[in-house]
Design an enzyme around this catalytic site. Sequence first.
Site, mmCIF file in Angstrom:
data_model
loop_
_atom_site.group_PDB
_atom_site.id
_atom_site.type_symbol
_atom_site.label_atom_id
_atom_site.label_comp_id
_atom_site.label_asym_id
_atom_site.label_seq_id
_atom_site.Cartn_x
_atom_site.Cartn_y
_atom_site.Cartn_z
ATOM 1 N N ILE A 106 -41.585 -43.331 -13.819
ATOM 2 C CA ILE A 106 -42.442 -42.612 -12.874
ATOM 3 C C ILE A 106 -43.257 -41.670 -13.766
ATOM 4 O O ILE A 106 -42.715 -41.006 -14.645
ATOM 5 C CB ILE A 106 -41.609 -41.850 -11.812
ATOM 6 C CG1 ILE A 106 -42.492 -41.048 -10.858
ATOM 7 C CG2 ILE A 106 -40.573 -40.947 -12.433
ATOM 8 C CD1 ILE A 106 -41.700 -40.424 -9.676
ATOM 9 N N SER A 107 -44.574 -41.623 -13.564
ATOM 10 C CA SER A 107 -45.435 -40.861 -14.479
ATOM 11 C C SER A 107 -45.233 -39.356 -14.322
ATOM 12 O O SER A 107 -44.766 -38.869 -13.288
ATOM 13 C CB SER A 107 -46.903 -41.203 -14.211
ATOM 14 O OG SER A 107 -47.112 -42.582 -14.342
ATOM 15 N N GLN A 108 -45.637 -38.630 -15.379
ATOM 16 C CA GLN A 108 -45.639 -37.158 -15.370
ATOM 17 C C GLN A 108 -46.487 -36.668 -14.179
ATOM 18 O O GLN A 108 -47.579 -37.192 -13.950
ATOM 19 C CB GLN A 108 -46.273 -36.699 -16.685
ATOM 20 C CG GLN A 108 -46.341 -35.216 -16.882
ATOM 21 C CD GLN A 108 -47.176 -34.870 -18.124
ATOM 22 O OE1 GLN A 108 -47.860 -35.722 -18.693
ATOM 23 N NE2 GLN A 108 -47.109 -33.623 -18.519
#
Length: 227
Positions: free
Chosen positions: A62-64
């Site tokens: 899951i991206s920043q």
Amino acid sequence: MSDPYAAQRDEMVDRQIAARGVSDARVLAAMRKVARHEFVPDHLKPDAYGDGPLPIGEGQTISQPYIVALMTEALLLQGGEHVLEIGTGSGYAAAVLAEIAADVVTIERIAPLAAQARTVLQRLGYANVKVEVGDGTLGWPAAAPYDAIVVTAGGPFVPPTLRNQLKPGGRLVMPVGRDSWAQSLVRVTRGSDGEDRQEELSLVSFVPLIGAEGWKDASRREAGGSR
Ligand code: SAM
């Protein structure tokens, strides 16, 4: 019932996102609202509002939060758009997009991740998100054209098939580059004459976009398809 994570989410928006220059009110409101802890594995919930990507299984992330906000802002959404996302992953970015857009089609190549994301999005009531399984480098022609397309994995070039699924005036945002650790975040704007304008927005680091118009495999040595 009050949300025990609401204060952490506000702090995330203030310190990680607004402080770094994201200023679009729609994006900031969406980031304050979407419960990121619902999209990460149980043992990582205490870290859900930290300043980085987290593993979600299948070797993916899951991206920043800041990067999700930056890419969403770069799409220049006004509200009410028809949006395509490539790389569903956990479904978190699709939920952020769905807070602003009219509807979102999101494509994931790894079926178990798509199934997991679909379950969470349904449980949270995101009826305006459709999760599909497939090679997103080829877009989703059945629902094209789109006002905005966002690719949340890094490819060697902007897939021509995806460009062609943009409406005139539509925007496509994606990480592009041959390096595994750094890619340029690129925005393509489709002109009304069919001519594209391309801008480089910043440096980012993403897992590989694998497909017919992406990398052939996760080693990134060979690009698939042609420009
Ligand atoms: N947007 C996601 C989120 O909010 O959790 C994060 C996405 S993760 C950084 C990138 C995702 O892109 C991975 O789940 C990966 O399997 C997916 N992916 C890579 N190549 C793809 C392709 N050709 N089509 C669809 N999904 C792809």
